[in-house]
Design a protein around this motif. Structure first.
Motif, PDB file in Angstrom:
ATOM      1  N   GLU A   1      74.726  32.184 -15.832  1.00 53.56           N
ATOM      2  CA  GLU A   1      73.420  31.696 -15.396  1.00 53.56           C
ATOM      3  C   GLU A   1      73.169  32.026 -13.929  1.00 53.56           C
ATOM      4  O   GLU A   1      73.791  31.440 -13.043  1.00 53.56           O
ATOM      5  N   PRO A   2      72.252  32.962 -13.623  1.00 54.33           N
ATOM      6  CA  PRO A   2      72.036  33.356 -12.226  1.00 54.33           C
ATOM      7  C   PRO A   2      71.529  32.224 -11.332  1.00 54.33           C
ATOM      8  O   PRO A   2      71.863  32.180 -10.151  1.00 54.33           O
ATOM      9  N   SER A   3      70.764  31.293 -11.884  1.00 60.25           N
ATOM     10  CA  SER A   3      70.250  30.196 -11.039  1.00 60.25           C
ATOM     11  C   SER A   3      71.385  29.306 -10.537  1.00 60.25           C
ATOM     12  O   SER A   3      71.329  28.786  -9.419  1.00 60.25           O
ATOM     13  N   LEU A   4      72.440  29.150 -11.346  1.00 60.64           N
ATOM     14  CA  LEU A   4      73.587  28.369 -10.890  1.00 60.64           C
ATOM     15  C   LEU A   4      74.323  29.090  -9.771  1.00 60.64           C
ATOM     16  O   LEU A   4      74.742  28.470  -8.793  1.00 60.64           O
ATOM     17  N   LEU A   5      74.474  30.385  -9.894  1.00 60.34           N
ATOM     18  CA  LEU A   5      75.150  31.153  -8.842  1.00 60.34           C
ATOM     19  C   LEU A   5      74.343  31.132  -7.542  1.00 60.34           C
ATOM     20  O   LEU A   5      74.917  31.030  -6.453  1.00 60.34           O
TER      21      LEU A   5
ATOM     22  N   HIS B   1      72.290  28.680  -6.582  1.00 61.16           N
ATOM     23  CA  HIS B   1      72.452  27.320  -6.062  1.00 61.16           C
ATOM     24  C   HIS B   1      73.812  27.165  -5.388  1.00 61.16           C
ATOM     25  O   HIS B   1      73.924  26.614  -4.289  1.00 61.16           O
ATOM     26  N   LEU B   2      74.845  27.669  -6.047  1.00 61.59           N
ATOM     27  CA  LEU B   2      76.205  27.585  -5.531  1.00 61.59           C
ATOM     28  C   LEU B   2      76.329  28.314  -4.195  1.00 61.59           C
ATOM     29  O   LEU B   2      76.903  27.781  -3.230  1.00 61.59           O
TER      30      LEU B   2
ATOM     31  N   GLY C   1      78.680  23.871  -8.436  1.00 62.23           N
ATOM     32  CA  GLY C   1      79.586  24.185  -7.340  1.00 62.23           C
ATOM     33  C   GLY C   1      80.303  23.011  -6.715  1.00 62.23           C
ATOM     34  O   GLY C   1      81.037  23.179  -5.736  1.00 62.23           O
ATOM     35  N   GLU C   2      80.160  21.825  -7.291  1.00 59.82           N
ATOM     36  CA  GLU C   2      80.778  20.639  -6.686  1.00 59.82           C
ATOM     37  C   GLU C   2      82.293  20.806  -6.524  1.00 59.82           C
ATOM     38  O   GLU C   2      82.851  20.535  -5.464  1.00 59.82           O
ATOM     39  N   LEU C   3      82.976  21.276  -7.570  1.00 65.54           N
ATOM     40  CA  LEU C   3      84.424  21.418  -7.511  1.00 65.54           C
ATOM     41  C   LEU C   3      84.819  22.510  -6.526  1.00 65.54           C
ATOM     42  O   LEU C   3      85.756  22.338  -5.736  1.00 65.54           O
ATOM     43  N   LEU C   4      84.113  23.621  -6.523  1.00 66.04           N
ATOM     44  CA  LEU C   4      84.451  24.709  -5.623  1.00 66.04           C
ATOM     45  C   LEU C   4      84.317  24.271  -4.167  1.00 66.04           C
ATOM     46  O   LEU C   4      85.153  24.594  -3.324  1.00 66.04           O
TER      47      LEU C   4
END
Length: 198
Positions: free
Chosen positions: A74-78, A80-81, A53-56
């Protein structure tokens, strides 16, 4: 290396940034290229494969009037984001090789960084560009930043990283217009095109 090899999504992203330092310049090109889209009153943006999520978060900080949807397999990325964004966003767990109907839209811009090469080759990339066109508002912008040089272990029979001209041809075949490369750094480039206004 796979996300599972790291203790956190941020550590994974930091490893990618270390291996490809050009990512910093490429991400700044994305932010600048989206400036015109985000000048409208309430633009809707979709990020494909947002990673940690750095860019967002950068885009949220700069373009407070924009709303965002993040799509990842990947649900874990969502998760975290969702915990790190400045304002709430929509998140969609999705395999981009399947239907994009659950993404919502249409969007004023769709963008990705280092994502679409993982879909599996030229036909998969063409399919993604067609789906992106269908998910854009008339006049909407597609911005894809990815590898444009083959890796050392590149399989010539199953290429996944294509030069700028191949991207531009596939964008044209997807009926996206005004394609251009807004920057090329190291082994990566930022290409974009628009949906025709009707």
């Amino acid at each position: 290396m796979a996300l599972g090899d790291f203790e956190s999504p941020s550590a994974w992203r930091q490893d990618l940034d270390r291996r490809w330092p050009e990512r910093a310049v490429i991400k700044s090109l994305v932010v600048e290229t989206l400036k015109q889209v985000c000048a409208s009153e309430r633009p809707k943006l979709l990020e494909l494969g947002p990673g940690d999520g750095e860019l967002l978060v950068q885009l949220q900080a700069r373009y407070a009037n924009a709303s965002f949807t993040a799509a990842d397999i990947e649900p874990s990325l969502l998760q975290h984001l969702s915990a790190r964004v400045l304002r709430p966003i929509a998140t969609v767990e999705i395999n981009l090789s399947e239907s994009w109907s659950k993404l919502g839209g249409p969007f004023d811009a769709i963008y990705s960084v280092q994502t679409l090469h993982d879909l599996g080759g030229e036909e998969a990339l063409r399919d993604a560009y067609l789906k992106a066109r269908a998910s854009l508002e008339p006049g909407g912008l597609l911005l894809n930043t990815d590898f444009v040089e083959p890796f050392f272990n590149h399989d010539p029979a199953r290429p996944r990283r294509f030069d700028v001209e191949t991207h531009r041809r596939l964008l044209w075949e997807a009926d996206l217009v005004d394609s251009r490369c807004v920057g090329e750094v190291g082994g990566m480039a930022c290409v974009c095109a628009s949906r025709v206004r009707h």
